[in-house]
Every structure is written in structure tokens, then in C-alpha cells.
Design a protein around this motif. Structure first.
Motif, PDB file in Angstrom:
ATOM      1  N   GLU A   1      -3.586  -0.597  -8.530  1.00 29.38           N
ATOM      2  CA  GLU A   1      -4.596   0.324  -8.839  1.00 29.38           C
ATOM      3  C   GLU A   1      -4.576   1.719  -7.996  1.00 29.38           C
ATOM      4  O   GLU A   1      -3.922   1.321  -6.973  1.00 29.38           O
ATOM      5  CB  GLU A   1      -5.990  -0.417  -8.467  1.00 29.38           C
ATOM      6  N   ARG A   2      -5.361   2.731  -8.524  1.00 33.43           N
ATOM      7  CA  ARG A   2      -5.378   3.894  -7.550  1.00 33.43           C
ATOM      8  C   ARG A   2      -6.586   4.627  -7.969  1.00 33.43           C
ATOM      9  O   ARG A   2      -6.880   5.337  -8.411  1.00 33.43           O
ATOM     10  CB  ARG A   2      -4.308   4.814  -8.259  1.00 33.43           C
ATOM     11  N   LEU A   3      -7.609   3.662  -6.743  1.00 28.19           N
ATOM     12  CA  LEU A   3      -8.907   4.206  -6.725  1.00 28.19           C
ATOM     13  C   LEU A   3      -8.785   5.730  -6.145  1.00 28.19           C
ATOM     14  O   LEU A   3      -8.223   5.728  -5.206  1.00 28.19           O
ATOM     15  CB  LEU A   3      -9.694   3.294  -5.835  1.00 28.19           C
ATOM     16  N   LYS A   4      -9.579   6.357  -6.721  1.00 26.85           N
ATOM     17  CA  LYS A   4      -9.940   7.751  -6.178  1.00 26.85           C
ATOM     18  C   LYS A   4      -8.793   8.637  -6.355  1.00 26.85           C
ATOM     19  O   LYS A   4      -8.675   9.770  -5.864  1.00 26.85           O
ATOM     20  CB  LYS A   4     -10.577   7.949  -4.764  1.00 26.85           C
TER      21      LYS A   4
ATOM     22  N   ASN B   1      -3.395  11.056 -11.852  1.00 23.94           N
ATOM     23  CA  ASN B   1      -4.689  10.861 -10.914  1.00 23.94           C
ATOM     24  C   ASN B   1      -4.973   9.132 -10.837  1.00 23.94           C
ATOM     25  O   ASN B   1      -4.063   8.598 -10.172  1.00 23.94           O
ATOM     26  CB  ASN B   1      -5.875  11.515 -11.743  1.00 23.94           C
ATOM     27  N   ASN B   2      -6.228   8.943 -11.380  1.00 20.00           N
ATOM     28  CA  ASN B   2      -6.404   7.374 -11.301  1.00 20.00           C
ATOM     29  C   ASN B   2      -6.342   6.601 -12.514  1.00 20.00           C
ATOM     30  O   ASN B   2      -6.549   5.460 -12.810  1.00 20.00           O
ATOM     31  CB  ASN B   2      -7.858   7.291 -10.780  1.00 20.00           C
TER      32      ASN B   2
ATOM     33  N   TRP C   1       0.703  -1.235   0.066  1.00 19.78           N
ATOM     34  CA  TRP C   1      -0.100   0.073   0.067  1.00 19.78           C
ATOM     35  C   TRP C   1       1.030   1.032   0.086  1.00 19.78           C
ATOM     36  O   TRP C   1       1.936   1.475   0.662  1.00 19.78           O
ATOM     37  CB  TRP C   1      -0.990  -0.005   1.419  1.00 19.78           C
TER      38      TRP C   1
ATOM     39  N   SER D   1      -2.702   3.971  -3.304  1.00 16.04           N
ATOM     40  CA  SER D   1      -2.498   2.976  -4.432  1.00 16.04           C
ATOM     41  C   SER D   1      -2.111   1.570  -3.698  1.00 16.04           C
ATOM     42  O   SER D   1      -1.392   1.418  -2.712  1.00 16.04           O
ATOM     43  CB  SER D   1      -1.479   3.482  -5.467  1.00 16.04           C
ATOM     44  N   THR D   2      -2.548   0.625  -4.329  1.00 13.76           N
ATOM     45  CA  THR D   2      -1.954  -0.729  -4.049  1.00 13.76           C
ATOM     46  C   THR D   2      -1.471  -1.423  -5.008  1.00 13.76           C
ATOM     47  O   THR D   2      -1.811  -1.367  -6.317  1.00 13.76           O
ATOM     48  CB  THR D   2      -3.275  -1.683  -3.420  1.00 13.76           C
TER      49      THR D   2
END
Lengths: 115, 117
Positions: free
Chosen positions: B68-71, B51-52, B22, B75-76
């Protein structure tokens, strides 16, 4: 393909010596060149950034030079101290086909300054 | 100003297991990067987000790695299943400048050291 090489891979000097670390890159189409410091178990810290239009940058006892035409950069450390012991990484910023930028790193020089 | 936060700091797993890392970038930084640094080598970019959205994942082994980088904030990075050669330090970095500007300084987290046995 951009390749970045650093020489020497490791360097050991006594405290107080002046020293030079070398970096070479194969593609001169770069935006900038950066020197980073990495301490064991820690992330990278940016030391100096040289824009492609510049020849050198200085910060305290550190001086970095850039010769784009020959694909070379040097990091000069004056009056070295034991606290300078770390790995020094050179990285060039190049433009990708997407229009975004990408850092390409060398393999680093491990510096040990003994008291 | 808080720096780039990463967790965990260390992780030991057996091959074929799954693992996730994370990263929380510096507040307001639009660009986020994941790097893999194998012992004795310089960091290698795995994936870059603006951004995402993904702007570069050309060196991400997509058969086992995902990110992924939600919002558009934290990011994970996930590895499933892990291989021995995935043993490395995984570094997250962020920058505020939009790509296209030459003075684009990246700030790095301390990294996650992964050992795959």
C-alpha cells in the motif's frame, strides 16, 4: 514477452584492460535501454540511458551502444579499474497494456577487476 | 537531495511468519516501485504505484503479498505468510517522470535482504 539476456554471467580481468559486456533482448518495441551498476549490499545506480532513437551514449570511461533491430546492446568499459568491480545490469523499458512503462532486467554480469 | 530510504536492511524470519518492509521515496516522486531480486537474478517488478494508485501488480503473488501507498508518499510491502522461496532482496525505487515519457529514470534504495528459514 520481453526477455533480456546478459553474457557473460561473470568476467574477471586484470586492471587496465578494456572490456565489453553484452545484452540482448527479444522484443525491439522498447522506449529505452539502461545500464545499471549494483554493488554488494547496495541498490542499483543508473549508469547510462539510451533512448530508442539513439545509437549510443558515453559517460567518462563508459560507452553504451544500442542496435534495436538486432535486439542488442553493449557496454564498453575502457581502462578498467578495481573500483569497477560490481554487477552490471541491463534493463529495457517497455510499454504495458495499461499505458504505463515497465523495466525488464537481465540477470547481470559480475565483473571483477584485479589490481 | 535525500535518496530512497528503506528499512529494515536485513530481516530473518521463519517460514509462515509475517514480515513488512517500508520505503520512503525521493520527495516529490510520484511513481514508486517494489522489486524482488532473487540471488543470481535481475530485479523483477512486483508492483508499481502512481501516487497512491496501483498501475501494475501483475507479478505480485496476491495470496501472500500486499502493498500500500497511503497518501501517495511512503509505502509498505507485506508478506504473510512467508515461504522459503521468498528469500530475496526487496528493492524500492521511485521516479519523478510520469509514465509515458521515455526518459524515466528510476532511483533505487539499498534494499531489504530477507532470509526465510
Amino acid at each position: 514477452k520481453q526477455e533480456v539476456t546478459q553474457i557473460p554471467a561473470a568476467l574477471s580481468v586484470p586492471e587496465g584492460e578494456n572490456l565489453v559486456l553484452n545484452c540482448s533482448f527479444t522484443d525491439s518495441a522498447i522506449y529505452n535501454l539502461q545500464w545499471f551498476r549494483q554493488d554488494p549490499g547496495k541498490g542499483l545506480t543508473s549508469l547510462l540511458l539510451i533512448q530508442s532513437s539513439q545509437r549510443e551514449q558515453t559517460s567518462g570511461r563508459l560507452n553504451a551502444s544500442l542496435d534495436k533491430s538486432s535486439g542488442r546492446s553493449t557496454l564498453y568499459i575502457a581502462a578498467s579499474q578495481p573500483g569497477d568491480s560490481a554487477t552490471y545490469l541491463c534493463a529495457v523499458m517497455r510499454r504495458m497494456n495499461t499505458g504505463f512503462q515497465k523495466l525488464v532486467f537481465g540477470t547481470g554480469t559480475r565483473l571483477l577487476v584485479s589490481p | 537531495e535525500a535518496g530512497v530510504a528503506q528499512s529494515p536492511r536485513y530481516k530473518i524470519i521463519e517460514k509462515r511468519q509475517s514480515v513488512a518492509f517500508w520505503c520512503n521515496p525521493i520527495s516529490g516522486h510520484a511513481t514508486l516501485y517494489w522489486y524482488q531480486q532473487i540471488l543470481g537474478q535481475g530485479p523483477k517488478l512486483l508492483i508499481q504505484f502512481q501516487n497512491n494508485g496501483v498501475v501494475d501488480d501483475s507479478q505480485l503473488p496476491k495470496d501472500r503479498f500486499s502493498a500500500e501507498r497511503l497518501k501517495g508518499v511512503d509505502s509498505t510491502l507485506k508478506i504473510q505468510p512467508a515461504k522459503l522461496e521468498d528469500s530475496a532482496v526487496y528493492l524500492c525505487a521511485s521516479s519523478s517522470h510520469l509514465s509515458g515519457l521515455s526518459k524515466n529514470i528510476q532511483y533505487f534504495g539499498a534494499g531489504t535482504r530477507l532470509s526465510v528459514l
